[in-house]
Scaffold this motif. Structure first.
Motif, short mmCIF file in Angstrom:
data_model
loop_
_atom_site.label_atom_id
_atom_site.label_comp_id
_atom_site.label_asym_id
_atom_site.label_seq_id
_atom_site.Cartn_x
_atom_site.Cartn_y
_atom_site.Cartn_z
N PHE A 102 -18.68 -18.17 -2.20
CA PHE A 102 -17.04 -18.39 -2.32
C PHE A 102 -16.26 -18.19 -0.95
CE2 PHE A 102 -18.62 -17.70 -6.73
CZ PHE A 102 -18.06 -18.72 -7.40
N GLU A 103 -16.72 -17.53 -0.04
CA GLU A 103 -15.99 -17.41 1.15
C GLU A 103 -15.95 -18.78 1.91
OE1 GLU A 103 -14.46 -14.60 1.82
OE2 GLU A 103 -15.45 -13.73 0.05
N ARG A 104 -16.50 -19.74 1.68
CA ARG A 104 -16.24 -20.97 2.14
C ARG A 104 -14.81 -21.57 1.90
NH1 ARG A 104 -21.23 -24.06 -0.42
NH2 ARG A 104 -20.22 -23.23 -2.02
N GLY A 105 -14.36 -21.14 0.84
CA GLY A 105 -12.80 -21.52 0.43
C GLY A 105 -12.06 -21.56 1.39
N PRO A 106 -11.70 -20.47 2.21
CA PRO A 106 -10.58 -20.33 2.87
C PRO A 106 -10.74 -21.45 4.38
CG PRO A 106 -11.44 -18.22 2.61
CD PRO A 106 -12.27 -19.23 1.93
#
Length: 460
Positions: A102-106
């Motif tokens: 989920f850290e791909r979102g930024p």
């Protein structure tokens, strides 16, 4: 039977022998042709090897090329090696994206900001169109290249998302510029005109009131101008919605005085100001205001109330905290706060919004806990989070909804939602959502120091 010399016997055996098929069915390079083809066999035996003049001990055998010479077969690199290198890069990128989760979102917020920054950096509309086309080509190319490939699913999503958001960022700021931008007036000059008051900005510390008017040029083009009215000429009838007639000296918004300095012309463009100036002479009210807006008068009344209760410098600073109105802070107080390194406290941002939301949260959860029937049936943190969110949104709107205030309000509301749902409240995803929200409303804020310093401080 005639005996032949050993040399001629060897030669006859070589010429009559059946050649074995080459090991490589598809030879590569000239060196491989010399090794694996029949016509090159006689060339491998020099003429002096067939001569009886030299002794056998001095005849060195011909060596098969193994890569020491340029153009040999061993140095020929087939195309599949380059494809393997590209595949390894794609595998590394796919692995990185898979591990990020989920850290791909930024990074989507970064792509949107990159598209907006490209619009500011590129010189002409042709470049903007090319950037939009490039982003769309990246997205479509990823879909065409890795369509249905499960081992490239994360990389496909990343390329499609980044390409589309870069193109969308360029289109967003371009549309914002076309919709809100106003062409400045051609030259400075004094003119008499009638206009409708759109906004009133009080600055008692500077002895003036700023009026934002909607009017028309002499040619009939509708424009928006901002004029400074001396405080001595202010009247209660000069409120939002009133139609007035006045004489003012207007001039186009000034460009930066130094390269890289504050660009008021760019800020005025996105604000829609075609000119700024000062009022010359009295102001005549042609039609009183009808149906004034709600928040602006409420903000002024709150600021006036705080200044009357406290008075002096404390009242001016407290009014800035309560309503975001910094117009009553004197230059001496501004300089003193600047020298003490406390000027940032005068700008409504995360500290103020967090204090209001935290106070509303604990007050709500304390008061609701006094009602046993409701306590046994409803989750108290959920109710308290709702009360805190409403208080934060109301405070943001009351203080003018500046970029740091909006960013802080969005972040605080996300934290309250995470606490109410039992999720992790603090993450870069929260910051990315706040950045996307601000950029969707005010994409031009990316080029201002307020947006850059606000988000850089939180990231650090």
């Amino acid at each position: 039977k005639t005996k032949r010399p050993p040399v001629w016997r060897a030669y006859s055996q070589l010429t009559s022998a059946v050649r074995a098929p080459p090991m490589c069915r598809k030879p590569v390079g000239e060196g491989a042709k010399r090794v694996t083809t029949v016509p090159s066999l006689p060339l491998a035996i020099p003429n002096r090897f067939l001569s009886n003049d030299l002794p056998m001990a001095t005849r060195a055998p011909q060596l098969v090329p193994l890569g020491e010479e340029p153009g040999d077969a061993a140095l020929q690199h087939p195309p599949w090696r380059k494809a393997a290198r590209l595949s390894s890069v794609a595998d590394a990128a796919e692995g990185f994206l898979a591990r990020a989760g989920f850290e791909r979102g930024p990074w989507l917020a970064v792509a949107l900001a990159g598209g907006i920054a490209a619009w500011f950096a590129l010189p002409s509309p042709a470049w903007w169109v090319a950037t939009i086309a490039a982003g769309l080509m990246v997205a479509l190319g990823a879909l065409a290249l890795w369509r249905g490939a499960e081992r490239r699913s994360n990389l496909t999503i990343a390329c499609v998302g980044a390409g589309l958001l870069i193109a969308f960022g360029v289109a967003l700021i371009w549309a914002r510029s076309e919709l809100t931008g106003a062409v400045p007036i051609e030259r400075p000059g004094s003119m008499v005109f009638a206009g409708k008051i759109l906004e009133r900005i009080e600055q008692p510390a500077d002895g003036r009131v700023r009026l934002v008017l909607a009017t028309r040029e002499q040619g009939g083009r509708p424009i928006k101008v901002r004029v400074n009215l001396p405080l001595t000429q202010d009247a209660p009838a000069l409120r939002e919605g009133a139609i007035v007639r006045l004489k003012a000296r207007l001039m186009p918004p000034a460009p930066p005085m130094l390269p890289g300095g504050y660009d008021f012309a760019r800020a005025a463009w996105f604000e829609g100001y075609a000119a700024t100036g000062s009022v010359q002479g009295p102001v005549t009210v042609l039609e009183p205001a009808r149906g004034a807006p709600l928040l602006a008068p409420l903000r002024r009344r709150l600021s006036d109330h705080v200044r009357r209760q406290l008075g002096g410098s404390p009242g001016a600073i407290a009014a800035a905290f309560a309503s975001g109105d910094r117009g009553s802070i004197s230059d001496a107080d501004e300089q003193a706060m600047r020298d003490a390194g406390l000027t940032h406290l005068l700008s409504i941002s995360g500290l103020h919004v967090s204090a209001v939301i935290a106070g509303a949260y604990f007050l709500a959860i304390t008061l609701v806990a006094l009602w046993p029937w409701l306590t046994l049936r409803v989750r108290l943190p959920l109710l308290a989070a709702g009360a805190g969110a409403l208080a934060g949104i109301g405070y943001t709107l009351l203080t003018g909804a500046e970029v740091p205030t909006v960013r802080s309000c969005v972040g605080a509301v996300l934290v309250l939602g995470a606490l109410a749902l039992g999720r992790e409240p603090l993450s870069l995803r929260m910051l990315a959502v706040g950045a996307v929200f601000v950029l969707l409303l005010w994409p031009e804020s990316l080029a201002g120091p307020s947006f850059q310093l606000s988000f850089a401080a939180v990231i650090a």
